[in-house]
Design a protein around this motif. Structure first.
Motif, short mmCIF file in Angstrom:
data_model
loop_
_atom_site.label_atom_id
_atom_site.label_comp_id
_atom_site.label_asym_id
_atom_site.label_seq_id
_atom_site.Cartn_x
_atom_site.Cartn_y
_atom_site.Cartn_z
N ASP A 1 54.99 62.35 37.76
CA ASP A 1 53.45 61.55 37.33
C ASP A 1 52.98 63.10 37.51
OD1 ASP A 1 51.21 59.43 38.03
OD2 ASP A 1 50.27 61.52 39.46
N THR A 2 53.27 64.06 38.14
CA THR A 2 52.63 65.01 37.41
C THR A 2 52.74 65.54 36.06
OG1 THR A 2 52.95 66.68 39.88
CG2 THR A 2 52.33 68.23 37.84
N ILE A 3 54.10 65.44 35.32
CA ILE A 3 54.54 65.71 34.43
C ILE A 3 53.77 64.63 33.69
CG2 ILE A 3 56.80 65.55 32.55
CD1 ILE A 3 58.20 66.43 34.97
N ILE A 4 53.62 63.57 33.52
CA ILE A 4 52.82 62.77 32.85
C ILE A 4 51.55 62.89 32.70
CG2 ILE A 4 51.50 60.21 32.65
CD1 ILE A 4 54.76 59.02 34.46
N ARG A 5 51.20 63.88 33.88
CA ARG A 5 49.13 63.80 33.25
C ARG A 5 49.02 64.83 32.75
NH1 ARG A 5 46.13 62.00 37.28
NH2 ARG A 5 46.76 60.47 38.75
N TYR A 6 50.37 66.61 32.67
CA TYR A 6 50.04 67.55 31.82
C TYR A 6 50.24 67.13 30.78
CZ TYR A 6 50.34 70.29 35.49
OH TYR A 6 49.41 72.47 35.98
N ILE A 7 51.05 65.41 30.79
CA ILE A 7 51.23 65.49 28.56
C ILE A 7 50.31 64.57 28.26
CG2 ILE A 7 52.15 63.33 27.27
CD1 ILE A 7 54.88 63.91 29.34
N PHE A 8 49.10 64.21 29.39
CA PHE A 8 47.90 63.15 28.74
C PHE A 8 46.54 64.92 28.70
CE2 PHE A 8 49.68 59.34 30.17
CZ PHE A 8 48.98 58.22 29.29
N PHE A 9 47.40 65.88 30.00
CA PHE A 9 46.16 66.77 29.26
C PHE A 9 45.65 67.44 27.90
CE2 PHE A 9 46.51 71.77 29.80
CZ PHE A 9 45.25 72.20 29.79
N LEU A 10 47.55 67.85 27.17
CA LEU A 10 47.90 68.29 25.95
C LEU A 10 47.08 67.61 24.80
CD1 LEU A 10 51.38 69.37 27.06
CD2 LEU A 10 49.34 71.14 26.87
N ILE A 11 47.34 66.14 25.38
CA ILE A 11 46.85 65.46 24.43
C ILE A 11 45.55 65.30 23.95
CG2 ILE A 11 46.83 62.88 23.40
CD1 ILE A 11 49.46 62.12 24.57
N PHE A 12 44.81 65.67 25.29
CA PHE A 12 43.48 64.33 25.30
C PHE A 12 43.14 66.89 24.88
CE2 PHE A 12 43.58 61.63 28.45
CZ PHE A 12 43.79 60.77 27.27
N SER A 13 43.71 67.92 25.27
CA SER A 13 42.96 68.91 25.05
C SER A 13 43.52 69.44 23.64
CB SER A 13 43.60 69.71 25.86
OG SER A 13 43.42 69.76 26.64
N ILE A 14 44.24 68.86 22.62
CA ILE A 14 44.30 69.05 21.55
C ILE A 14 43.36 68.18 20.59
CG2 ILE A 14 45.52 68.76 19.04
CD1 ILE A 14 47.89 69.30 21.44
N ALA A 15 43.39 67.23 21.41
CA ALA A 15 42.02 66.09 20.47
C ALA A 15 40.57 66.76 20.86
CB ALA A 15 41.73 64.10 20.64
N ALA A 16 40.17 67.37 21.66
CA ALA A 16 38.79 67.51 21.99
C ALA A 16 38.73 68.60 21.33
CB ALA A 16 39.28 66.99 23.74
N VAL A 17 39.27 69.42 21.09
CA VAL A 17 38.74 70.88 20.72
C VAL A 17 39.39 70.84 19.13
CG1 VAL A 17 40.49 73.50 19.24
CG2 VAL A 17 40.38 72.29 22.30
N TRP A 18 39.85 69.72 18.72
CA TRP A 18 40.31 69.39 16.91
C TRP A 18 38.72 68.36 16.78
CZ3 TRP A 18 39.22 64.90 14.51
CH2 TRP A 18 39.58 64.93 12.81
N GLY A 19 38.64 68.07 17.66
CA GLY A 19 36.98 67.31 17.63
C GLY A 19 35.77 67.71 17.02
N PHE A 20 35.86 69.12 18.29
CA PHE A 20 34.95 70.14 18.77
C PHE A 20 34.42 70.83 17.28
CE2 PHE A 20 33.78 74.22 19.96
CZ PHE A 20 31.64 73.83 19.26
N ARG A 21 35.94 71.16 16.86
CA ARG A 21 36.22 72.05 16.46
C ARG A 21 35.40 71.45 14.30
NH1 ARG A 21 41.50 75.69 16.55
NH2 ARG A 21 40.91 77.16 18.28
N ARG A 22 35.51 70.47 14.26
CA ARG A 22 35.68 69.03 13.41
C ARG A 22 33.31 69.37 13.16
NH1 ARG A 22 36.35 68.09 8.36
NH2 ARG A 22 35.86 65.83 7.37
N LEU A 23 33.54 68.91 14.13
CA LEU A 23 32.14 68.84 14.49
C LEU A 23 31.25 70.04 14.14
CD1 LEU A 23 31.93 66.44 17.69
CD2 LEU A 23 31.08 66.08 15.10
N ARG A 24 31.43 71.34 14.26
CA ARG A 24 30.60 72.43 14.23
C ARG A 24 31.03 72.68 12.92
NH1 ARG A 24 34.17 77.23 16.18
NH2 ARG A 24 35.51 77.20 14.72
#
Length: 248
Positions: A212-235
């Motif tokens: 379950d911890t591994i699954i959570r880290y996978i989602f963390f990486l996916i969401f982090s990359i998407a969030a940073v990309w989205g923020f930079r795109r908006l900026r």
């Protein structure tokens, strides 16, 4: 320009930290992944088939416990309880880790308990800080206006976002233990709940903490990359519009 870059970096770090706390340490739901293959039937945690009885009123509770028949329940009112229970029983106990620091020479320890209690009434900030390792108990209102203590995988309560009634999986009514009874007695002053019984609908064998911890880290990486990309795109879009609106 330099100040804007620093502020942007701070915002990106804050976004990643928030996602980390939500997905890895917090209440990000992963139970739905395990339930994709649960199927339909009469076992705890499955979707109920035609043979599963529906608890409608308080009188049904004792009958279901006495005969140990598979049951389920639906309702439009779900009340959070000030008690949580560990998702993976094997996680209970003292855990040791070494902090990721150059000069860290001593191990750190933390304890995972079977039950975690909360103040009642539950403060708003406490609701946001629910750990990933535990599911929360709830009361559900039956058709006769009484309440029943229920325990299920937390992700199922997200149904309230999409429909008025919550459909829950198969479970079995059992006698409440000491911690559960103590919690229910706290709530009895506000809700007509039978403190002697719990409808347990959580399959305690489905979650393995390391996996379950591994699954959570996978989602963390996916969401982090998407969030940073989205923020930079908006900026970038904002800066381009700002340049176009400035007079030459």
């Amino acid at each position: 320009m330099k100040d804007k870059t620093i502020i942007s970096k701070i915002i990106e770090i804050a976004l990643v930290f928030f996602i980390l706390m939500w997905t890895v340490a917090g209440s990000f739901p992963t139970g739905w992944i395990y339930d994709l293959t649960a199927g339909r039937g009469t076992q705890t945690g499955q979707k109920p088939d035609a043979s599963v009885s529906l608890i409608r009123r308080e009188g049904d509770i004792k009958v279901a416990c006495t005969h140990q028949v598979p049951v389920t329940v639906t309702g439009d009112t779900l009340v959070p309880c000030p008690l949580m229970k560990v998702r993976d029983r094997d996680e209970v106990g003292v855990h040791t880790y070494r902090p990721v620091r150059r000069r860290a020479r001593t191990d750190k320890h933390y304890l995972v308990r079977t039950y975690e209690t909360m103040p009642y009434p539950i403060p708003f900030m406490v609701k946001l800080m629910k750990p990933a390792s535990h599911n929360q108990y709830h009361l559900i209102r039956l058709e006769d206006g009484s309440y029943l203590g229920v325990y299920f995988d937390d992700y199922l309560k997200l149904q309230k976002w999409f429909k008025s009634k919550i459909d829950l999986p198969v479970g079995y009514v059992r006698r409440s233990d000491q911690a559960e009874r103590k919690m229910l007695k706290k709530m009895k002053a506000d809700y007509n709940v039978n403190t002697d019984y719990i409808l347990d609908m959580y399959n305690e064998d489905k979650v393995n903490h390391p996996e379950d911890t591994i699954i959570r880290y996978i989602f963390f990486l996916i969401f982090s990359i998407a969030a940073v990309w989205g923020f930079r795109r908006l900026r970038t879009i904002y800066e381009q519009k700002h340049k176009q609106s400035d007079p030459e």
